[in-house]
Design an enzyme around this catalytic site. Structure first.
Site, PDB file in Angstrom:
ATOM      1  N   TYR A 205       0.897  -1.182  -0.019  1.00 55.60           N
ATOM      2  CA  TYR A 205      -0.003   0.276  -0.091  1.00 55.60           C
ATOM      3  C   TYR A 205       0.813   1.397   0.089  1.00 55.60           C
ATOM      4  CZ  TYR A 205      -2.869  -3.757   1.831  1.00 55.60           C
ATOM      5  OH  TYR A 205      -3.684  -4.799   1.885  1.00 55.60           O
TER       6      TYR A 205
ATOM      7  N   TYR B 227     -12.394  -8.266   6.341  1.00 61.96           N
ATOM      8  CA  TYR B 227     -11.301  -7.972   5.456  1.00 61.96           C
ATOM      9  C   TYR B 227     -11.026  -9.228   5.105  1.00 61.96           C
ATOM     10  CZ  TYR B 227      -6.639  -7.518   3.479  1.00 61.96           C
ATOM     11  OH  TYR B 227      -5.726  -7.558   2.456  1.00 61.96           O
TER      12      TYR B 227
ATOM     13  N   ASP C 148     -13.180 -17.330   8.211  1.00 62.92           N
ATOM     14  CA  ASP C 148     -11.818 -16.876   7.868  1.00 62.92           C
ATOM     15  C   ASP C 148     -11.114 -16.459   9.196  1.00 62.92           C
ATOM     16  OD1 ASP C 148      -9.330 -15.419   7.426  1.00 62.92           O
ATOM     17  OD2 ASP C 148     -10.413 -13.988   5.774  1.00 62.92           O
TER      18      ASP C 148
ATOM     19  N   LYS D 213      -1.207 -17.130   7.702  1.00 65.71           N
ATOM     20  CA  LYS D 213      -0.431 -16.291   8.767  1.00 65.71           C
ATOM     21  C   LYS D 213       0.408 -17.254   9.713  1.00 65.71           C
ATOM     22  CE  LYS D 213      -3.125 -11.894   8.602  1.00 65.71           C
ATOM     23  NZ  LYS D 213      -1.979 -11.099   8.109  1.00 65.71           N
TER      24      LYS D 213
HETATM   25  N1  PMP Z   1      -8.300 -12.658   5.708  1.00 69.04           N
HETATM   26  C1  PMP Z   1      -7.866 -12.265   7.107  1.00 69.04           C
HETATM   27  C2  PMP Z   1      -8.829 -11.977   8.159  1.00 69.04           C
HETATM   28  C3  PMP Z   1      -6.811 -11.335   7.219  1.00 69.04           C
HETATM   29  O1  PMP Z   1      -6.396 -10.723   8.162  1.00 69.04           O
HETATM   30  C4  PMP Z   1      -5.781 -11.322   5.912  1.00 69.04           C
HETATM   31  C5  PMP Z   1      -4.308 -10.506   6.019  1.00 69.04           C
HETATM   32  N2  PMP Z   1      -4.408  -9.609   6.718  1.00 69.04           N
HETATM   33  C6  PMP Z   1      -6.028 -11.956   4.785  1.00 69.04           C
HETATM   34  C7  PMP Z   1      -7.199 -12.837   4.704  1.00 69.04           C
HETATM   35  C8  PMP Z   1      -5.327 -12.324   3.825  1.00 69.04           C
HETATM   36  O2  PMP Z   1      -3.961 -12.984   3.914  1.00 69.04           O
HETATM   37  P1  PMP Z   1      -2.624 -12.766   2.914  1.00 69.04           P
HETATM   38  O3  PMP Z   1      -2.190 -11.402   2.889  1.00 69.04           O
HETATM   39  O4  PMP Z   1      -1.641 -13.803   3.404  1.00 69.04           O
HETATM   40  O5  PMP Z   1      -2.903 -12.905   1.578  1.00 69.04           O
END
Ligand code: PMP
Length: 428
Positions: free
Chosen positions: A19, A147, A248, A277
């Site tokens: 970003y 997100y 998620d 993660k």
């Molecule tokens: N879902 C959630 C809840 C996240 O917090 C993130 C990353 N912050 C993602 C998906 C995307 O993961 P990545 O950055 O490994 O593509």
């Protein structure tokens, strides 16, 4: 030989960071090494890490067990294609993930990043309904303030206002949105919220494949905590209207909320679960999409195959790192360790509550949040934290901590003091 300044100049000229602008890049710090909870810069300064490198490095940096696991795998093979081949690190990892997540989740798809695991989840849901003779079920409902990643389908289910919807409006799939779950982990349930979801399901269930949500904590969309009971009720609604439930847990998985998974705060099981993660302890990039037999065998019905297969699927080095990370996690008593971390963070961050600049201070598990009344300017606030010897990277109105689980109380106190000082200097 290049100096640190040469490297930084090259970085500015050549590299995109997350970003950022190419013509007005924000400052970046050259890292020389990292160990435990400390990150050392090329100028010799050492920073206490409050971020776990975007919530992934839960065991700290340069952990001997993590290093050893990757090195051992490296001497065998670092990668083979997953089409036609398989290997023990992936099989062992799948076995462990299935054992530690809710019972119904029985099948694992590995991919390279959190965003891709979300793409995979959405594709699974669409393909499932296709084989059930319901090909119109191709859209998703998600709560605002969510997100789920930066790839296109993931973006389409992110918050439509704070996300990137306006920029990509003509290219994004138009999904359905409901309000965010009412805030507060301990707040009583507001049934109006469930009625809102019911109304959307009643009107659109013919076109809805799934409901995707970050369970218990909406992370990058605002660090909002909510009552897990909403998820139990959501499961009932999804079942009533033939909607798959997708959790998620890319940010909340592997202990961050004080239980092994945020799902463990509920009494239900999603149909599809995304993990990433902290899966590899933040050492390698890897994500997983887990699902139940209903979805997996449904997709495979009548000779069907699941239409996804990335080059680096099930990368053995990443799987070896994940296996080592899960072994380390197994050695902690997650509820006890994370409750202790929560108590330390509450003590360290609560003084900020008295500051005029602060709207709210809240902690849940390994997440500590100081929400300000006004957004911060990252360009000016980031160097202040670095000057105080801590690594804290705020966004919007949120200054937060998601430290490695191995952090000491003393380091949490130093992080808290730095946040207090920097916030007290912010304009009111
Ligand atoms: N879902 C959630 C809840 C996240 O917090 C993130 C990353 N912050 C993602 C998906 C995307 O993961 P990545 O950055 O490994 O593509």
């Amino acid at each position: 030989m290049k100096t640190s300044d040469d490297y930084l100049a090259l970085d500015k000229q050549l590299l995109w960071h997350p970003y950022t602008s190419m013509s007005h890049p924000s400052p970046h710090y050259l890292v020389e090494s990292a160990a435990g909870c400390s990150i050392t810069l090329s100028d010799g300064r050492t920073l206490i890490d409050g971020m776990s490198s975007w919530w992934s490095v839960v065991h700290g940096y340069n952990h001997p067990d993590m290093n050893q696991a990757i090195q051992t795998q490296l001497t065998q093979f670092s990668h083979v294609m997953f089409g036609g081949f398989t290997h023990k690190p992936a099989i062992e990892l799948a076995e462990k993930l299935i054992a530690m997540t809710p019972n119904m989740l029985q099948r694992v798809f590995f991919s390279d990043s959190g965003s891709v695991s979300v793409e995979v989840a959405l594709k699974m849901a669409i393909q499932y309904w296709n084989t059930q003779g319901k090909p119109t079920k191709q859209f998703f409902v998600s709560p605002k303030s969510g997100y789920h990643g930066d790839t296109f389908a993931a973006m389409s289910v992110c918050d439509p206002d704070n996300g990137m919807h306006s920029l990509f409006s003509h290219a994004l799939i138009q999904q359905l949105f409901v309000s965010p779950p009412p805030a507060g982990f301990n707040e009583p349930i507001n049934t109006d919220y469930l009625d809102e979801i019911r109304t959307v399901f009643e009107q659109h269930h013919d076109s809805i494949a799934g409901f995707i949500i970050e369970p218990v904590v909406q992370n990058a969309g605002g660090m909002r905590f909510y009552n897990p009971e909403y998820l139990n009720q959501l499961r009932v609604l999804c079942d009533e209207f033939d909607v798959l439930l997708i959790f998620d847990e890319i940010a909340t998985g592997f202990g961050r909320t004080g239980k092994p998974f945020a799902t463990d705060h509920t009494t239900i099981c999603p149909d599809i679960l995304c993990l990433g993660k902290a899966l590899t302890g933040g050492y390698m990039t890897l994500a997983a999409t887990l699902t139940n037999d209903k979805v997996a065998l449904g997709i495979s019905h009548d000779g069907g195959v699941f239409m996804h297969g990335p080059t680096f699927m099930g990368n053995p080095l990443a799987c070896a790192a994940a296996n080592a990370s899960l072994t380390l996690l197994d050695g902690y008593d997650i509820p006890e360790k994370i409750t202790q971390l929560e108590t330390w963070m509450k003590n360290a961050l609560m003084p900020c509550q008295q500051l005029e600049q602060v709207k709210d201070v809240r902690c849940l598990g390994g997440i500590g949040v100081v929400e300000l009344k006004k957004p911060v300017d990252l360009q000016t606030i980031q160097p202040k934290f670095v000057d105080l010897g801590v690594w804290v990277r705020p966004f919007g109105k949120l200054i937060y901590l998601m430290p490695p689980y191995i952090i000491s109380q003393e380091h949490i106190q130093l992080l808290g003091k730095a946040i207090y000082q920097v916030v007290s200097e912010e304009a009111i």
